[in-house]
Design a protein around this motif. Sequence first.
Motif, mmCIF file in Angstrom:
data_model
loop_
_atom_site.group_PDB
_atom_site.id
_atom_site.type_symbol
_atom_site.label_atom_id
_atom_site.label_comp_id
_atom_site.label_asym_id
_atom_site.label_seq_id
_atom_site.Cartn_x
_atom_site.Cartn_y
_atom_site.Cartn_z
ATOM 1 N N HIS A 117 0.817 -1.221 0.000
ATOM 2 C CA HIS A 117 0.000 0.000 0.000
ATOM 3 C C HIS A 117 0.856 1.279 0.000
ATOM 4 O O HIS A 117 0.552 2.246 -0.719
ATOM 5 C CB HIS A 117 -0.905 -0.037 1.238
ATOM 6 N N HIS A 121 1.195 4.713 -2.508
ATOM 7 C CA HIS A 121 1.220 6.151 -2.178
ATOM 8 C C HIS A 121 2.479 6.819 -2.728
ATOM 9 O O HIS A 121 2.439 7.902 -3.315
ATOM 10 C CB HIS A 121 1.192 6.347 -0.658
ATOM 11 N N SER A 142 0.205 9.456 6.012
ATOM 12 C CA SER A 142 -1.142 8.889 5.898
ATOM 13 C C SER A 142 -1.727 8.698 7.289
ATOM 14 O O SER A 142 -1.162 9.157 8.280
ATOM 15 C CB SER A 142 -1.074 7.562 5.142
ATOM 16 N N ASP A 306 -6.566 7.164 -0.143
ATOM 17 C CA ASP A 306 -6.510 5.818 -0.717
ATOM 18 C C ASP A 306 -7.334 5.692 -2.000
ATOM 19 O O ASP A 306 -8.446 6.230 -2.084
ATOM 20 C CB ASP A 306 -7.018 4.801 0.307
ATOM 21 N N MET A 310 -3.390 4.126 -7.507
ATOM 22 C CA MET A 310 -2.005 4.001 -7.035
ATOM 23 C C MET A 310 -1.572 2.537 -6.960
ATOM 24 O O MET A 310 -0.393 2.224 -7.124
ATOM 25 C CB MET A 310 -1.836 4.702 -5.681
HETATM 26 ZN ZN ZN Z 1 -3.218 4.974 2.441
#
Ligand code: ZN
Length: 343
Positions: A117, A121, A142, A306, A310
């Motif tokens: 994840h 980003h 984040s 989110d 990405m």
């Molecule tokens: Zn995130």
Amino acid sequence: MSWRVLGFESSCDETGVALVEVPAAGPPRLLAQALHSQIELHQDYGGVVPELASRDHIRRALPLARSVLQEAALALRDLDAIAYTQGPGLAGALLVGAGVAVTLAAALDKPSIAVHHLEGHLLSPFLSSDPPDFPFVCLLVSGGHTQLMRVDGVGRYELLGETIDDAAGEAFDKSAKLLGLPYPGGPHLAKLAEKGRKDAFPLPRPLLHSGNLDFSFAGLKTAVLTQSRKLEASEGSRADLAASTQAAIVEVLLKKSMAALKMTGLQRLVVAGGVGANRSLREQLQRACDRRGVRLHFPELALCTDNGAMIALAAAMRWQAGLACASKATSFEVRPRWPLGEI
Ligand code: ZN
Ligand code: KG4
């Protein structure tokens, strides 16, 4: 050759699906994206309820995928691979995205690609109208992470500093809760702060002069709690406390980012993650970078928080760089806790 990837993001409270194409030459292209935010679902609880999150991802994943393909005027057979967030995040929520992606890929006899994840980003500014060049310093802020990284290429990340307790997003969210603002607090606190004086309350700037690039935000939350108890119930003083809180968080992020640029000698700063949507942070970083002749890159606002784009992008870029394991898998695992350094 080009890499056309459908990506699923389901690590927390947003179901994101998107289609990205990375051509052999030229910048990556976002062909279509769709997002469902679960904010309303969790609002009554003041935070994310993992079981509710998982069940909602199940409901949303395929309809969103259908609408993405429709928007791009493409069919499933036109995809080269299907990507998903493998971690970090909520285990049940991750399992939904991974299950859908791997099953779909297996049914189509195409490869699936697992994505970290935070790498999503980190690479998200490559989808912006002003993509960066390597190398750069990345401030990744984040809800769960606050890190400064040196990025020399796809998959070449060096951690320069990180938070030793709460993340910047958490500091925003917890302070907002103390101010009686709804979940998720960051954007609400930022809005209230527009009406307040940022020097109204003396709040600590933890680790500002620590001499390293680590952060600490837990003490700030305690200070906000102390100050909030003294507040008169007026909207004005709540706005002052919101403005003071935002100023404290932004100042630390700003100064540490400048220190990271100085330490690495790099002339490019990339900001990624949900807190990167904060206007005050964006404006102050822009001013500081302009003064130093540093190039500053942000993902577009919608790509800060989110999203599926990405994840599709990180998969396609890793695949192009020969780093992704694009396998025709029929089994999968998720990694709820997964330091970026381990990829
Ligand atoms: Zn995130
Ligand atoms: O990257 P993200 O969407 O999810 C995680 O991976 O955690 O970041 C969410 C975080 C939340 O803490 C949210 O309050 C914060 O980003 N956030 C903001 C703003 N927009 C989102 N914080 C401050 N100002 C904003 N405008």
